[in-house]
Design an enzyme around this catalytic site. Sequence first.
Site, PDB file in Angstrom:
ATOM      1  N   HIS A 268      82.025  25.656  46.580  1.00 29.30           N
ATOM      2  CA  HIS A 268      80.678  25.152  46.874  1.00 29.30           C
ATOM      3  C   HIS A 268      80.301  24.113  45.834  1.00 29.30           C
ATOM      4  CE1 HIS A 268      76.331  25.133  47.603  1.00 29.30           C
ATOM      5  NE2 HIS A 268      76.636  25.617  48.788  1.00 29.30           N
ATOM      6  N   ASP A 322      79.672  30.639  54.460  1.00 28.60           N
ATOM      7  CA  ASP A 322      80.346  30.355  55.729  1.00 28.60           C
ATOM      8  C   ASP A 322      81.547  31.252  55.983  1.00 28.60           C
ATOM      9  OD1 ASP A 322      78.678  28.340  56.592  1.00 28.60           O
ATOM     10  OD2 ASP A 322      79.683  26.844  55.359  1.00 28.60           O
TER      11      ASP A 322
HETATM   12  N1  ACO Z   1      90.314  25.525  48.885  1.00 22.26           N
HETATM   13  C1  ACO Z   1      91.208  25.063  47.995  1.00 22.26           C
HETATM   14  N2  ACO Z   1      90.895  24.287  46.924  1.00 22.26           N
HETATM   15  C2  ACO Z   1      89.597  23.973  46.769  1.00 22.26           C
HETATM   16  C3  ACO Z   1      88.605  24.437  47.660  1.00 22.26           C
HETATM   17  C4  ACO Z   1      89.013  25.241  48.734  1.00 22.26           C
HETATM   18  N3  ACO Z   1      88.128  25.702  49.634  1.00 22.26           N
HETATM   19  N4  ACO Z   1      87.414  23.981  47.237  1.00 22.26           N
HETATM   20  C5  ACO Z   1      87.630  23.232  46.142  1.00 22.26           C
HETATM   21  N5  ACO Z   1      88.969  23.234  45.854  1.00 22.26           N
HETATM   22  C6  ACO Z   1      89.604  22.569  44.739  1.00 22.26           C
HETATM   23  C7  ACO Z   1      89.795  21.092  45.022  1.00 22.26           C
HETATM   24  O1  ACO Z   1      91.018  20.844  45.698  1.00 22.26           O
HETATM   25  C8  ACO Z   1      89.748  20.494  43.633  1.00 22.26           C
HETATM   26  O2  ACO Z   1      91.001  20.736  43.042  1.00 22.26           O
HETATM   27  P1  ACO Z   1      91.602  19.729  41.915  1.00 22.26           P
HETATM   28  O3  ACO Z   1      90.665  19.853  40.746  1.00 22.26           O
HETATM   29  O4  ACO Z   1      92.958  20.280  41.656  1.00 22.26           O
HETATM   30  O5  ACO Z   1      91.592  18.368  42.542  1.00 22.26           O
HETATM   31  C9  ACO Z   1      88.703  21.360  42.932  1.00 22.26           C
HETATM   32  O6  ACO Z   1      88.728  22.606  43.611  1.00 22.26           O
HETATM   33  C10 ACO Z   1      87.305  20.783  42.952  1.00 22.26           C
HETATM   34  O7  ACO Z   1      87.011  20.347  44.284  1.00 22.26           O
HETATM   35  P2  ACO Z   1      85.769  19.388  44.664  1.00 22.26           P
HETATM   36  O8  ACO Z   1      85.847  18.998  46.081  1.00 22.26           O
HETATM   37  O9  ACO Z   1      85.622  18.315  43.651  1.00 22.26           O
HETATM   38  O10 ACO Z   1      84.601  20.401  44.393  1.00 22.26           O
HETATM   39  P3  ACO Z   1      83.184  20.414  45.063  1.00 22.26           P
HETATM   40  O11 ACO Z   1      82.425  21.399  44.298  1.00 22.26           O
HETATM   41  O12 ACO Z   1      82.605  19.078  45.226  1.00 22.26           O
HETATM   42  O13 ACO Z   1      83.536  20.989  46.544  1.00 22.26           O
HETATM   43  C11 ACO Z   1      83.282  21.860  48.713  1.00 22.26           C
HETATM   44  C12 ACO Z   1      82.697  21.751  47.301  1.00 22.26           C
HETATM   45  C13 ACO Z   1      83.305  20.489  49.376  1.00 22.26           C
HETATM   46  C14 ACO Z   1      82.384  22.797  49.531  1.00 22.26           C
HETATM   47  C15 ACO Z   1      84.716  22.419  48.626  1.00 22.26           C
HETATM   48  O14 ACO Z   1      84.735  23.623  47.911  1.00 22.26           O
HETATM   49  C16 ACO Z   1      85.353  22.626  50.016  1.00 22.26           C
HETATM   50  O15 ACO Z   1      85.873  21.673  50.607  1.00 22.26           O
HETATM   51  N6  ACO Z   1      85.316  23.887  50.563  1.00 22.26           N
HETATM   52  C17 ACO Z   1      85.839  24.172  51.861  1.00 22.26           C
HETATM   53  C18 ACO Z   1      84.812  23.839  52.947  1.00 22.26           C
HETATM   54  C19 ACO Z   1      83.662  24.801  52.969  1.00 22.26           C
HETATM   55  O16 ACO Z   1      83.833  26.014  52.974  1.00 22.26           O
HETATM   56  N7  ACO Z   1      82.432  24.256  53.032  1.00 22.26           N
HETATM   57  C20 ACO Z   1      81.219  25.061  53.111  1.00 22.26           C
HETATM   58  C21 ACO Z   1      80.372  24.921  51.916  1.00 22.26           C
HETATM   59  S1  ACO Z   1      78.999  26.057  51.991  1.00 22.26           S
HETATM   60  C22 ACO Z   1      77.866  25.363  53.039  1.00 22.26           C
HETATM   61  O17 ACO Z   1      77.895  24.200  53.321  1.00 22.26           O
HETATM   62  C23 ACO Z   1      76.805  26.229  53.663  1.00 22.26           C
END
Ligand code: ACO
Length: 385
Positions: A268, A322
């Site tokens: 998140h 979610d």
């Molecule tokens: N699975 C695997 N790796 C992940 C995930 C995940 N779900 N989420 C983040 N990471 C990793 C990224 O690959 C990244 O790795 P790196 O540092 O090696 O490059 C690191 O964690 C940071 O990721 P960011 O995208 O920069 O983190 P951010 O906090 O911006 O991301 C997000 C938040 C977009 C929600 C992300 O966690 C994601 O894509 N999750 C999956 C989709 C999801 O479940 N969305 C719902 C959110 S809740 C809502 O909207 C109600």
Amino acid sequence: MSEVPLHIGLRGIYVAKSSLSYIDGAAGKLIYRGYAIEDLAEKASYEEVLYLLWFGKLPNKKELEDMKTFMAEEREIPEQVVEIISKLPKDTHPMDVLRTGVSALSGFDPDLPKIWGPKINEYKEENVRIGLRITSKMPTIVAYFYRMREGKELVHPRKDLSHAANFLYMMWGREPTELEGKIMDMALILHADHGANASTFNCMVTASTLSDLYSSVVSGISTLKGPWHGGANEAALRMLLEIGSPDRAREYVEEKLRRKERIMGFGHRVYKAYDPRARILKKYAEKLAKETGNENLFQTALEVEKVMVELLGGKGIFPNVDFYSGQVYHMLGIPTDLFTPIFAISRVAGWIGHVLEYWEENVLIRPRFVYTGPMHQEFVPLEVR
Ligand code: ACO
């Protein structure tokens, strides 16, 4: 052009003050108006939470009853709007149906023509009534379209049921059990508000021009539709169904991570600890799984969570709301493409609450772009271009 600070995606930018909800991402805490989400989810109803978000305090019995009576009276939608929805192709996305339905409703609101104009934000009582009408009618639009596309007779709203139970009743044509009603009510509470998320912000942008609440909510629905915002619960459920059983979870997750793919329902932007909403829904998903014979799905989810926390918990990646909401809706027998409309049915409380609050000291939201195009071009007439 001289360098200016650029805030792409408005990441980490504070755009307004608000007293509606607060997220402590590091501690994994969420409060609405100072009340812990855990207390509200367990002890309050969606209607009480709606009142809390809009009026800043929990209602007393009379205030709650008055609001519930008004909402129950407003559940039905005009025949013309039913007809508009019925004319849409059956495979129209339910979020598009909801957007169209809410937009069409604006023409039938008795308060809107009286207050439309440059002082619209000053008509507090009228705007609350408009907000309650929109909130009350949104579930009816979704349930009616669902039954129309299934070729089933419409089930008209009942006045004696709660907002959540009536929605399930209109979809199913039967009253939900106590557990089903409680879980839907709780899901609505958990999604009701969440700070300056994209759809809420978009509602506020629209409202800041002194446009009306219908236009604002249509903006919110449009923004929520995108899979980067409202759609992750669908994807998380599809993933769990694809995994199929707990013993396949580890291999699936490890393989995905090896390929640098994301596991839906985890991580998140704000929470870097366990999402408190996921924790609450998880408890109820377990109960519901037992009641509905979905234990395999729930156990698969538990195993995915275990592997993910083991591998990525150290990076602050935990289940988000979610991950469990998709399962819960699925166990309730709700089709996958209605998950995001249910999110909207709930989040409208936050959308309208924030607009009403922002209108107290309205400022036009109008940022700027850093211009990167050419300067001083000489105009060439069409004939010689
Ligand atoms: N699975 C695997 N790796 C992940 C995930 C995940 N779900 N989420 C983040 N990471 C990793 C990224 O690959 C990244 O790795 P790196 O540092 O090696 O490059 C690191 O964690 C940071 O990721 P960011 O995208 O920069 O983190 P951010 O906090 O911006 O991301 C997000 C938040 C977009 C929600 C992300 O966690 C994601 O894509 N999750 C999956 C989709 C999801 O479940 N969305 C719902 C959110 S809740 C809502 O909207 C109600």
